[in-house]
Design a protein around this motif. Structure first.
Motif, PDB file in Angstrom:
ATOM      1  N   ASN A 263     -56.359  91.144 -34.663  1.00 36.98           N
ATOM      2  CA  ASN A 263     -54.975  91.178 -35.118  1.00 36.98           C
ATOM      3  C   ASN A 263     -54.506  92.591 -35.485  1.00 36.98           C
ATOM      4  OD1 ASN A 263     -56.124  88.253 -36.134  1.00 36.98           O
ATOM      5  ND2 ASN A 263     -54.120  88.152 -35.158  1.00 36.98           N
TER       6      ASN A 263
ATOM      7  N   ASN B 214     -55.471  94.921 -37.354  1.00 37.66           N
ATOM      8  CA  ASN B 214     -55.976  95.609 -38.551  1.00 37.66           C
ATOM      9  C   ASN B 214     -57.099  94.843 -39.254  1.00 37.66           C
ATOM     10  OD1 ASN B 214     -54.474  93.541 -39.520  1.00 37.66           O
ATOM     11  ND2 ASN B 214     -53.061  94.768 -40.740  1.00 37.66           N
ATOM     12  N   GLY B 215     -57.707  93.886 -38.556  1.00 39.51           N
ATOM     13  CA  GLY B 215     -58.773  93.096 -39.165  1.00 39.51           C
ATOM     14  C   GLY B 215     -60.154  93.583 -38.779  1.00 39.51           C
TER      15      GLY B 215
ATOM     16  N   ASP C  68     -47.316  92.843 -39.598  1.00 35.89           N
ATOM     17  CA  ASP C  68     -47.392  93.723 -40.763  1.00 35.89           C
ATOM     18  C   ASP C  68     -46.048  93.805 -41.475  1.00 35.89           C
ATOM     19  OD1 ASP C  68     -49.942  94.080 -39.943  1.00 35.89           O
ATOM     20  OD2 ASP C  68     -49.649  96.090 -39.133  1.00 35.89           O
TER      21      ASP C  68
ATOM     22  N   GLY D 188     -45.546  89.634 -42.660  1.00 31.47           N
ATOM     23  CA  GLY D 188     -46.623  88.825 -43.217  1.00 31.47           C
ATOM     24  C   GLY D 188     -46.625  88.752 -44.731  1.00 31.47           C
ATOM     25  N   HIS D 189     -45.742  89.478 -45.366  1.00 29.59           N
ATOM     26  CA  HIS D 189     -45.887  89.684 -46.801  1.00 29.59           C
ATOM     27  C   HIS D 189     -45.615  88.456 -47.664  1.00 29.59           C
ATOM     28  CE1 HIS D 189     -46.814  93.722 -45.967  1.00 29.59           C
ATOM     29  NE2 HIS D 189     -45.640  93.980 -45.427  1.00 29.59           N
TER      30      HIS D 189
ATOM     31  N   GLY E 214     -46.738  85.728 -47.415  1.00 30.84           N
ATOM     32  CA  GLY E 214     -47.896  84.833 -47.461  1.00 30.84           C
ATOM     33  C   GLY E 214     -47.760  83.672 -46.502  1.00 30.84           C
TER      34      GLY E 214
ATOM     35  N   GLU F 281     -51.068  84.078 -42.146  1.00 31.16           N
ATOM     36  CA  GLU F 281     -52.443  84.385 -42.519  1.00 31.16           C
ATOM     37  C   GLU F 281     -52.693  85.887 -42.375  1.00 31.16           C
ATOM     38  OE1 GLU F 281     -56.662  82.884 -40.637  1.00 31.16           O
ATOM     39  OE2 GLU F 281     -54.972  83.290 -39.337  1.00 31.16           O
ATOM     40  N   GLU F 282     -53.419  86.463 -43.318  1.00 28.86           N
ATOM     41  CA  GLU F 282     -53.780  87.875 -43.190  1.00 28.86           C
ATOM     42  C   GLU F 282     -54.947  88.015 -42.224  1.00 28.86           C
ATOM     43  OE1 GLU F 282     -54.519  90.589 -46.333  1.00 28.86           O
ATOM     44  OE2 GLU F 282     -52.968  89.668 -47.582  1.00 28.86           O
TER      45      GLU F 282
ATOM     46  N   GLN G 290     -58.507  88.846 -40.894  1.00 25.35           N
ATOM     47  CA  GLN G 290     -59.803  88.828 -41.594  1.00 25.35           C
ATOM     48  C   GLN G 290     -60.387  90.229 -41.548  1.00 25.35           C
ATOM     49  OE1 GLN G 290     -61.225  86.237 -38.513  1.00 25.35           O
ATOM     50  NE2 GLN G 290     -61.826  84.752 -40.054  1.00 25.35           N
ATOM     51  N   HIS G 291     -60.839  90.697 -42.689  1.00 26.22           N
ATOM     52  CA  HIS G 291     -61.289  92.087 -42.709  1.00 26.22           C
ATOM     53  C   HIS G 291     -62.784  92.281 -42.559  1.00 26.22           C
ATOM     54  CE1 HIS G 291     -57.477  94.016 -43.099  1.00 26.22           C
ATOM     55  NE2 HIS G 291     -57.107  93.016 -43.872  1.00 26.22           N
TER      56      HIS G 291
ATOM     57  N   GLN H 250     -50.152  77.843 -44.301  1.00 28.21           N
ATOM     58  CA  GLN H 250     -49.603  79.084 -43.743  1.00 28.21           C
ATOM     59  C   GLN H 250     -49.894  79.115 -42.250  1.00 28.21           C
ATOM     60  OE1 GLN H 250     -53.475  81.855 -44.945  1.00 28.21           O
ATOM     61  NE2 GLN H 250     -51.449  82.502 -45.534  1.00 28.21           N
TER      62      GLN H 250
END
Lengths: 157, 368
Positions: A60, A62-63, B158, B161-162, B164, B167-168, B170-171, B271
């Motif tokens: 996505n 930035n993930g 970006d 998405g704020h 909520g 879905e953010e 995944q980091h 979401q």
């Protein structure tokens, strides 16, 4: 004495010119090289070698990072007579491109030559690149969709 | 099982000569140059680079020429060449938000900062054959240029998405190793990194069909193309000699962020969930199909029951690679003489037994 801050600024400057050299065309680099008053000799530290770099993306955008696929890249390292080492990593398989980029990288590290080379080689290469992309960016901008709100016949309240 | 056979060298050599002749075609016509393929068959080149997993336009064009336009064969050639090159490192993750955008559209929001930028697209064409292209002497007009230059644009997710609602991304852990399925065999359940790599290399046709199946109810995720963007990005890497990142070049990529219907659990309110597609070059269909399948493969982590083919990790990831698939299907052409002999004997014996049984049954009937 070199302060850490000074070192950081130097590194940033080198980072910049190495990027410009990597993205320049080999013809433009050759022209700039032949334009020098003298072409200094060098010895190889690492002869030009073509290989691959694994290009990474992020889920996505930035993930979590993942491996997208490789790209061809050529690297080399050389030393000028005064011991300054030049390094190049450039996209593609052109050994001459890597060699010229490493030569300029070495020359640009010589404090006495840096300002002049920045002005006569790096700045024009950068300008050339920017100009080459300008028409494309204008053509892209021409395909931007303009939405119109239907007029209601009444003036603004 | 097949067994090695000897002989046939002359016939094989002649067959290759015949193939080279057929590839060259009518000598009265000029031979096609690799530069022409790279310039004028760009989408084929992009597909071969993506599935061949090597970004090099000239090599991909050469593979296409050698394979007479057979893209799966060209992918195979490029993959084989890839194995002869040393790996000099891995890049920093590319930053698609800083992309030099050539196309950016969103099907979810009309009024986006930066707007909808169509770029070079087949959308809105009527798909009527253009007979003007038969004339190779005609002039192609220069495209229209706007008074302003296209600027980089933030990614849609970006910007929006704020709240909520989305879905953010995944980091994962910073500095964690990135799976590489070209170095280590895939393990199941596969992580998102391994899955995305396998999908990026995967066959476009296979992923397109699987993505389509999710739309038709076999794992429905109610997708919207949140954003499709295409353009060039800088590639940076940290050479071992330097210890800091430098730009080494620029590649074209296509990215798709697919927004899908809801996830959520006891802790998280509902979401939109997301799937992701990324490919080399201009490959919108591939990136979209990949994003659909990526989302379907996330079913387990999102607490959905995985019952459809597109949601089945082993099914999708073990069958997406067209070099492996093509190899296994095409190995059936190799001599299986010994295997087939034993099968022949078996079927003969079965038929004998069958005939014998029938005869015995008839005798029994007659006797009664």
């Amino acid at each position: 004495m070199t302060s850490p801050r000074h070192k950081e600024a130097e590194q940033e400057e080198r980072r910049h010119w190495m990027g410009v050299l990597a993205r320049a065309s080999v013809d433009a680099l050759e022209e700039a090289w032949q334009g020098l008053e003298t072409q200094p000799d060098h010895v190889w530290v690492r002869r030009p070698e073509s290989g691959m770099t694994m290009v990474r993306g992020r889920a996505n955008g930035n993930g979590v990072p993942f491996n997208l696929g490789e790209m061809t890249v050529t690297r080399c390292a050389l030393r000028l007579e005064d011991g300054v080492m030049g390094v190049a990593y450039v996209q593609g398989r052109d050994h001459r491109h890597a060699e010229l980029a490493a030569l300029f990288d070495a020359l640009l590290q010589r404090p006495a030559m840096r300002a002049a080379l920045q002005r006569t080689v790096i700045a024009p290469l950068e300008r050339r690149r920017r100009e080459a992309g300008e028409a494309a960016r204008r053509r892209t901008a021409a395909t931007r969709v303009e939405f119109f709100t239907m007029a209601t016949g009444r003036g603004a309240a | 099982m097949y067994v090695a056979v000897k002989g046939g060298e002359a016939a094989i050599s002649n067959a290759h000569g015949l193939m080279a002749d057929e590839r060259r075609g009518d000598r009265a016509l000029p031979e096609i140059g690799v530069d022409q393929i790279a310039e004028q068959l760009g989408h084929a080149v992009d597909r071969v680079m993506t599935e061949g997993s090597l970004y090099d336009r000239e090599l991909a064009a050469l593979a296409i020429k050698q394979a007479q336009g057979d893209t799966v064969e060209a992918v195979f050639l490029l993959r084989a060449y890839r194995t002869t090159l040393p790996r000099l490192g891995a890049s920093e993750p590319i930053d698609t938000a800083a992309m030099n955008v050539e196309r950016r559209i969103s099907a979810t929001y009309k009024d986006l900062p930066g707007g909808q930028v169509l770029g070079p697209t087949y959308d809105y064409t009527h798909r009527l054959l253009d007979f003007d292209l038969l004339d190779t002497e005609r002039e192609v007009p220069e495209p229209y240029e706007s008074g302003e230059e296209q600027q980089p644009m933030a990614r849609v997710a970006d910007i929006l998405g704020h709240e909520g609602l989305l879905e953010e991304a995944q980091h994962g852990e910073a500095g964690a190793p990135v799976a590489d399925i070209t170095r280590e065999p895939m393990r199941f359940p596969a992580g998102r990194d391994a899955r995305l790599q396998a999908l990026a290399r995967g066959d476009e046709g296979f992923l397109l069909a699987l993505g389509y199946s999710t739309q038709r109810g076999y794992g429905g995720t109610h997708p919207f193309a949140g954003e499709v963007r295409m353009g060039t990005v800088a590639v940076e890497m940290v050479p071992e000699e330097l210890g800091f990142a430098i730009e080494i070049g620029e590649i074209a990529v296509t990215e798709c962020d697919m927004v899908n219907q809801f996830g959520g659990d006891a802790e998280r309110p509902p979401q939109f969930t997301r799937g992701y597609g990324l490919s080399f070059g201009r490959a919108e269909r591939k990136a979209m199909a990949m994003a659909l399948v990526d989302r379907a493969l996330r079913s387990q982590e999102l607490g959905e029951e995985a019952v459809f083919p597109a949601q089945d990790q082993e099914f999708v990831l073990y069958h997406a690679d067209n070099v492996e698939a093509s190899g296994f299907v095409q190995h059936l052409k190799l001599p299986h003489y010994v295997d087939f002999q034993s099968e022949l004997e078996l079927v003969r014996r079965l038929r004998r037994e069958h005939a014998q049984a029938r005869e015995e049954a008839m005798h029994k009937e007659a006797a009664e």
